[in-house]
Design a protein around this motif. Structure first.
Motif, PDB file in Angstrom:
ATOM      1  N   PHE A  66      -9.040  -6.482   7.472  1.00 13.99           N
ATOM      2  CA  PHE A  66      -9.654  -5.208   7.081  1.00 13.99           C
ATOM      3  C   PHE A  66      -9.377  -4.128   8.107  1.00 13.99           C
ATOM      4  CE2 PHE A  66     -12.834  -7.613   4.375  1.00 13.99           C
ATOM      5  CZ  PHE A  66     -12.149  -7.303   3.222  1.00 13.99           C
ATOM      6  N   GLU A  67      -9.473  -4.524   9.393  1.00 10.37           N
ATOM      7  CA  GLU A  67      -9.206  -3.555  10.454  1.00 10.37           C
ATOM      8  C   GLU A  67      -7.835  -2.922  10.253  1.00 10.37           C
ATOM      9  OE1 GLU A  67     -10.423  -2.291  13.541  1.00 10.37           O
ATOM     10  OE2 GLU A  67     -12.291  -2.624  12.449  1.00 10.37           O
ATOM     11  N   ARG A  68      -6.863  -3.772   9.926  1.00 11.15           N
ATOM     12  CA  ARG A  68      -5.502  -3.260   9.765  1.00 11.15           C
ATOM     13  C   ARG A  68      -5.384  -2.388   8.522  1.00 11.15           C
ATOM     14  NH1 ARG A  68      -1.146  -7.812  11.184  1.00 11.15           N
ATOM     15  NH2 ARG A  68       0.235  -6.104  10.616  1.00 11.15           N
ATOM     16  N   VAL A  69      -6.041  -2.835   7.445  1.00 11.14           N
ATOM     17  CA  VAL A  69      -5.991  -2.025   6.222  1.00 11.14           C
ATOM     18  C   VAL A  69      -6.656  -0.676   6.469  1.00 11.14           C
ATOM     19  CG1 VAL A  69      -6.825  -1.842   3.855  1.00 11.14           C
ATOM     20  CG2 VAL A  69      -5.895  -4.008   4.690  1.00 11.14           C
TER      21      VAL A  69
ATOM     22  N   LEU B 229       0.835  -1.205   0.000  1.00  8.50           N
ATOM     23  CA  LEU B 229       0.000   0.000   0.000  1.00  8.50           C
ATOM     24  C   LEU B 229       0.868   1.253   0.000  1.00  8.50           C
ATOM     25  CD1 LEU B 229      -2.896  -0.633   2.550  1.00  8.50           C
ATOM     26  CD2 LEU B 229      -3.032  -0.446   0.079  1.00  8.50           C
ATOM     27  N   ASP B 230       2.022   1.139   0.649  1.00 10.05           N
ATOM     28  CA  ASP B 230       2.904   2.297   0.779  1.00 10.05           C
ATOM     29  C   ASP B 230       3.791   2.489  -0.444  1.00 10.05           C
ATOM     30  OD1 ASP B 230       1.959   3.095   3.163  1.00 10.05           O
ATOM     31  OD2 ASP B 230       3.363   1.865   4.332  1.00 10.05           O
TER      32      ASP B 230
ATOM     33  N   CYS C 296      -4.990   2.995   6.269  1.00 12.98           N
ATOM     34  CA  CYS C 296      -5.466   4.037   5.360  1.00 12.98           C
ATOM     35  C   CYS C 296      -5.832   5.299   6.127  1.00 12.98           C
ATOM     36  CB  CYS C 296      -6.688   3.556   4.595  1.00 12.98           C
ATOM     37  SG  CYS C 296      -6.291   2.189   3.514  1.00 12.98           S
ATOM     38  N   ARG C 297      -6.418   5.118   7.341  1.00 10.83           N
ATOM     39  CA  ARG C 297      -6.842   6.266   8.131  1.00 10.83           C
ATOM     40  C   ARG C 297      -5.633   7.144   8.465  1.00 10.83           C
ATOM     41  NH1 ARG C 297      -9.548   3.569  12.377  1.00 10.83           N
ATOM     42  NH2 ARG C 297     -10.964   2.775  10.778  1.00 10.83           N
ATOM     43  N   THR C 298      -4.527   6.484   8.882  1.00  9.89           N
ATOM     44  CA  THR C 298      -3.359   7.282   9.274  1.00  9.89           C
ATOM     45  C   THR C 298      -2.715   7.961   8.061  1.00  9.89           C
ATOM     46  OG1 THR C 298      -2.062   5.270   9.148  1.00  9.89           O
ATOM     47  CG2 THR C 298      -2.760   5.953  11.331  1.00  9.89           C
ATOM     48  N   ARG C 299      -2.908   7.407   6.850  1.00 12.48           N
ATOM     49  CA  ARG C 299      -2.258   7.999   5.680  1.00 12.48           C
ATOM     50  C   ARG C 299      -3.227   8.815   4.825  1.00 12.48           C
ATOM     51  NH1 ARG C 299       0.130   4.067   7.449  1.00 12.48           N
ATOM     52  NH2 ARG C 299       2.350   3.635   7.285  1.00 12.48           N
ATOM     53  N   GLY C 300      -4.441   8.947   5.321  1.00 10.90           N
ATOM     54  CA  GLY C 300      -5.406   9.770   4.594  1.00 10.90           C
ATOM     55  C   GLY C 300      -5.853   9.190   3.270  1.00 10.90           C
TER      56      GLY C 300
END
Lengths: 267, 430
Positions: free
Chosen positions: B121-124, B94-95, B128-132
């Motif tokens: 999913f929780e981890r994904v 993802l990064d 995503c939340r932390t990276r906007g």
């Protein structure tokens, strides 16, 4: 409810809490509790889980000391009573604990008989007879020589009630009487509570959050709220349901079924 | 079906067949095993195996990028039995540049799933939340969407985790010290209350049932004889043996009798009995009272106006205080008997001579001193046991803790008292 003329004190103030504050160390659980329970009332202590209902009961029977305020029985100060005086007052109480709390090393007859043995001059035979009678009242005739571990949970609870009634108490305390009972047993226990109030003229204090019980037996109540850490309603539960504006109380008494979807709180 | 098979394949086929007969294959088979045997079966015996083996496809995620949208294709069976290797790989990719702005899911190939998919999913989502990164959940199976919504319905309580923060080493030492001092304080307080109860007993005011006292006396007296016999006999043997090895060098074997009789009557008899009783009866007191606390039986006594201290603690303390001197006396006797076994059996001393020497060395002062010590130990054990029982928390594990703590506390108190007695007896010249 019909007033029975055989209990002249009925309706006069019996238990009174004045500015009662309950705390564990520096953590204040409930503050400024003020309520009056009349003779012959069935007084319900209600509120959400973990808000301090059982703790209030434990304060009322002297197992815990209030951080501030006091409790009076018939105008007599229970909180500030000297030990001997308090012991005398305790003998007028009967308590049914959540799990029954029967003394496991004694038979049912001995359990019911122990308070009689300690506080009356009855002979051994008389005590046995009284114990049998009390057990019969709660439907446990013939179980005198059973040990608590040999009977079911519901029966233990009823035996606990027989023991609580041993000294013909003026006040009976019930800690979650319907916890762990099936709906029918729980209903029968409610009937028994009503019957006891009418026949013995006892004042009854019940900790419960069973709505069915609350409306079947209760004619006075106090509602403890964990959020504001104090009581937010006091009075007949039927009237509270009809007239109380407080949304927390209303939601509790209607199971949150009318009105918008209930949001889940913490804890 | 292919007509030709290599020798290896046919042997493996036989092996698989036997394994299947032995019911080694279970449903569903591990993906590892599936891949291994799946390869075999494809060529050789797919028909017979397919009926009995459920072949689970491993969980997988494939990523496709289009413009600034990343699509996660989920496939296979997501089960908690499989290792979550896919998670770490997906999160790292993802990064990888180019950074996506949006994430979508595509789950048409997804088989069975359980909580492992949710944690993925929780981890994904967290990532995503932390990276906007925007997340479009519409491609998820409806069950997953509902469960995620349910889990997110109540926001995380902020201070709940902070409470469990680790304390520093010094803080813990400080707290432990305060705790130890407080526990000694509690012991003194309880000791005082028991003393007052005893005073009431002497004036005939205390209330307990004589039958309870009798049961306790039987339990900590008669029922303890077996273990006291065994341990005392062995202690006598050990003492005599250790002495014998040294004394033999001087030809002074006969003094083994003195050593054993003085050592046992003065200290060891009382000490060993006390330690046995701490482990046996003290722990039993703590567990019994602790359980009564948990089941509210103690509260029931208190609210009935019956003092639990008088009703439960007095008979126990009384029973142990009455029985300890008797047990000590018995232990002295058995230990000397143990010493005699060594003296007569190993050193070849005449029985009469040994007994005479032992009797000569045994003084009334030593015996009575030992019994006195034993009685004090008994009181300490009973009080420690009852105190820990009374302080028990409200759970079943707390009962076990109470029993453990009562034994630790008793043994510490016994050894401290023993040292104190040694000093006092020395000053008094006993």
């Amino acid at each position: 409810m019909a007033e029975s003329p055989s209990h002249p004190k009925r309706g006069t103030p019996h238990i009174e809490a004045r500015n009662l504050t309950m705390a564990f160390g520096s953590f204040v659980l409930m503050r400024d509790l003020n309520f009056v329970v009349r003779h012959g009332d069935i007084f319900i202590i209600m509120g959400g889980s973990g808000c301090g209902k059982s703790t209030l009961l434990r304060h009322m029977i002297g197992l815990l000391e209030p951080a501030a305020g006091e409790i009076l029985y018939d105008g007599e100060n229970f909180t500030k009573a000297r030990p001997e005086q308090r012991e005398m007052m305790l003998r007028r109480f009967g308590v049914l604990y959540q799990s029954g709390a029967l003394w496991s090393s004694m038979t049912l007859a001995e359990n019911v008989g122990l308070p009689l043995e300690e506080f009356t001059d009855l002979s051994r035979e008389d005590i046995r007879e009284v114990a049998s009678l009390k057990l019969a009242l709660v439907g446990l005739k013939g179980f005198e020589d059973f040990y608590p571990s040999q009977i079911s949970g519901g029966m233990q609870k009823r035996a606990g009630l027989a023991r609580a009634m041993a000294l013909d108490p003026e006040v009976l305390f019930f800690d979650e009487p319907s916890a762990g009972l099936d709906p029918i047993s729980s209903r029968l226990l409610d009937d028994l509570i009503l019957e006891l109030r009418d026949s013995l003229g006892a004042t009854i204090v019940v900790v419960t959050h069973e709505l069915a019980s609350i409306f079947t037996i209760g004619n006075n109540s106090v509602f403890l709220d964990a959020q504001s850490r104090t009581m937010i309603a006091h009075g007949d539960p039927h009237e509270l349901l009809a007239h109380c504006d407080n949304p927390v109380v209303h939601r509790f008494l209607t199971r949150g079924e009318d009105g918008e979807k209930v949001s889940r709180p913490h804890g | 079906m292919r007509p030709l098979r290599s020798g290896l394949e046919s042997r493996l086929e036989k092996l698989c067949f036997n394994l299947r007969r032995m019911r080694v294959f279970r449903h569903p088979v591990e993906p590892f095993a599936c891949r291994r045997y799946g390869m075999l079966t494809r060529n050789a015996f797919i028909a017979p195996m397919a009926t009995s083996i459920h072949i689970a496809a491993p969980p997988g995620v494939t990523l496709t990028r289009s413009a600034d949208t990343l699509t996660l294709h989920l496939s296979g069976e997501w089960s908690m039995r499989h290792k979550g290797a896919a998670t770490a790989r997906t999160l790292s990719s993802l990064d990888a540049p180019p950074k996506p702005r949006r994430i979508e899911f595509e789950s048409s190939d997804l088989g069975e799933w359980d909580t492992s998919l949710l944690t993925f999913f929780e981890r994904v989502l967290d990532h995503c939340r932390t990276r906007g990164i925007e997340v479009d959940r519409s491609g998820l199976p409806p069950g997953v969407q509902r469960l995620l919504e349910l889990a997110e319905a109540v926001p995380e309580k902020k201070d709940a985790r902070a409470a469990a923060a680790r304390e520093s080493f010094l803080t813990r030492i400080g707290n432990a010290t305060i705790e130890a001092l407080r526990s000694f304080d509690e012991f003194l307080d309880f000791f005082g209350r028991v003393t007052i109860a005893f005073w009431r007993l002497l004036r005939g005011k205390a209330r307990f049932r004589t039958s309870d006292l009798m049961i306790e006396i039987q339990d900590c007296g008669a029922n303890a004889l077996g273990i006291v016999t065994l341990i005392s006999y062995l202690v006598g043997i050990i003492l005599a043996f250790m002495g014998a090895v040294q004394l033999q060098q001087f030809g002074a074997q006969i003094y083994v009798a003195d050593l054993v009789s003085i050592g046992v009557t003065r200290d060891m008899g009382a000490m060993m009995t006390a330690i046995i009783m701490a482990g046996r009866t003290g722990a039993a007191f703590a567990a019994a009272l602790g359980t009564m606390k948990v089941t509210q039986e103690i509260d029931a006594l208190a609210t009935m106006g019956i003092s639990p201290l008088e009703f439960l603690v007095l008979p126990r303390v009384l029973a142990l205080v009455l029985m300890m001197p008797l047990l000590c006396l018995y232990s002295d006797f058995v230990a000397i008997l143990g010493g005699t076994t060594i003296g007569v059996g190993m050193l070849g001393i005449n029985f009469t001579v040994f007994v005479h020497e032992a009797a000569y060395a045994t003084t009334m002062t030593n015996v009575l001193g030992g019994l006195f010590k034993g009685t004090v130990y008994g009181a300490l054990i009973a009080i420690a046991g009852c105190l820990r029982g009374f302080q028990c928390g409200d759970s079943s594990s707390a009962v076990g803790d109470a029993a453990t703590q009562s034994v630790v506390m008793s043994v510490v108190l016994i050894v401290c008292a023993c040292g104190l007695f040694a000093v006092i007896f020395n000053i008094l010249g006993i």
